[in-house]
Design an enzyme around this catalytic site. Structure first.
Site: not given
Length: 419
Positions: A12, A14, A38-40, A297
């Site tokens: 996380d 960036g 995991a997300g970007h 979240k």
């Protein structure tokens, strides 16, 4: 040439912003590891996208998902639908050798975490760890397996019998999935993405041999690596950038590596965190930085920047230059601390030693003055507050490599590039 973006902390940092930013000058972007755990996030103007399967870019590019990536089919299709809806006419290439994260894996993941109780890892519950386990044990399901329904049935029945017994009799939970529904849905999803199937190793190898640049997007971050991270509080695979060669299927070669780091530390889930803040300062950072998981979240744990870990990550990955994000978030604090070393039992220890017992490591801090609220746009380093310039200069000297990019907001254009 390969240009890679790698996270230097616990994830996380960036990375998605810099994949999107750098892709403005590079036509080919590849994701080679990780899954939908995991997300970007990427933002340009009023358009914001979250990606955990496709490479994170709002530009029209060639997007590659290589065989080392793990595929959650509904998530992948949702992301394809998003870029098509927004008229981002990217070309998508997906290696049919990618393994699939099934609903069965997710259910097993949740049952396992519940069974572990206080010893749980803090997994987001997507099922990536179970998928990696099946791949390693040679009974995983690959994308290519989805096209022949009877072949898929045979493979799924074998896997189902193993995993259902584990859920019900090892973890004392109750499997709730419907086999026929999972079979049909997986088959239909596979048929939907079949037009994108390509041997990505061949294309990427040819691109590199012809002198083209390929931008690599890594998943997670250095200290979630299951060998060099805070084991066992890691992901189920290796995250160091040099693993890309085996995950893509190309020979080892020189890379230009951009290491992305936040101006503070964050962590999701359980695991040691020496510089963690448990005060109002953590709440301040969390709210200003929107520190909530892209996928989970969950509120992220927040703490002071740990330069001992940053310098170690630079060495582990062979980082060429730094990109620092969220410097705007720390504005307005009374003071800012940075960890520069560790002690265990009143003795200085190196980072390798500390990582073996990070829960016992006591950080040694250097204190900086904070800076005032930042403007919405900058064109030169000298326009920044002097306190921030001093902060950045110390980081650069300590890490031993230059800071190339300074991000002071979520938008692509809120990035100051050092000449």
């Amino acid at each position: 040439m390969l240009i890679a973006v790698v996270g230097l902390q616990f994830g996380d940092e960036g990375k998605g912003k810099f994949v999107d930013y750098l892709s403005s000058n590079i036509n080919n972007i590849a994701r080679f590891n990780g899954g939908a755990n995991a997300g970007h996030c990427v933002q340009h103007g009023n358009l914001r996208g979250s990606f955990s399967q496709l490479p994170a870019s709002l530009n029209k590019k060639n997007l590659y998902i290589c065989q080392g990536a793990l595929i959650s089919l509904p998530v992948l299709i949702k992301e394809i639908d998003f870029i098509q809806k927004e008229n981002i006419d990217s070309n998508i290439f997906i290696d049919p050798r990618c393994h699939i994260v099934l609903p069965l894996h997710s259910e097993l993941n949740r049952a396992s975490e519940k069974y572990k109780g206080k010893q749980k890892i803090g997994s987001v519950g997507v099922g990536v760890g179970a998928c990696v386990e099946d791949k390693t044990n040679r009974h995983g399901i690959r994308l290519i397996d989805t096209l022949d329904k009877e072949k898929l049935r045979s493979k799924l029945e074998f896997l189902w019998n193993i995993r259902e017994k584990q859920i019900n009799h090892v973890f004392n939970a109750q499997a709730t999935l419907d086999f026929e529904e999972m079979l049909e849905t997986t088959h239909q999803y596979g048929k939907r993405i079949e037009p994108y199937f390509t041997f990505t190793n061949e294309i990427i190898g040819d691109l590199l041999n012809s002198g083209e640049d390929v931008l690599l997007e890594t998943s997670q971050a250095t200290f979630l690596d299951n060998s060099f991270g805070t084991y066992p509080y890691t992901v189920a695979y290796q995250t160091l950038v040099q693993t890309c060669f085996a995950m893509i299927g190309i020979p080892a070669q020189k890379m230009h590596i951009v290491g992305v780091m936040k101006s503070y530390m964050i962590r999701v889930g359980n695991g040691p965190f020496p510089t963690e803040l448990l005060t109002e300062q953590a709440d301040y950072i969390r709210e200003r930085g929107n520190e909530y998981g892209t996928v989970s979240k969950r509120p992220r744990r927040c703490g002071w920047l740990d330069l001992s870990l940053i310098k170690h990550a630079v060495k582990l990955n062979g980082v060429t230059e730094l990109a620092i994000t969220n410097v705007d978030v720390l504005a307005g604090l009374h003071e800012i601390k940075v960890a520069v070393a560790y002690e265990i039992d009143d003795k200085l220890v190196c980072c390798d030693d500390a990582l073996l017992q990070l829960d016992r490591a006591k950080p040694i801090y250097k204190t900086f003055k904070s800076w005032s609220e930042l403007n919405s746009s900058y064109t030169h380093l000298t326009e920044l507050p002097i306190e921030l310039i001093d902060f950045l200069a110390f980081i650069q000297e300590y890490a031993g490599i230059p800071i190339k990019y300074i991000s002071y907001g979520p938008d692509r254009n809120q990035t100051l590039v050092m000449k």
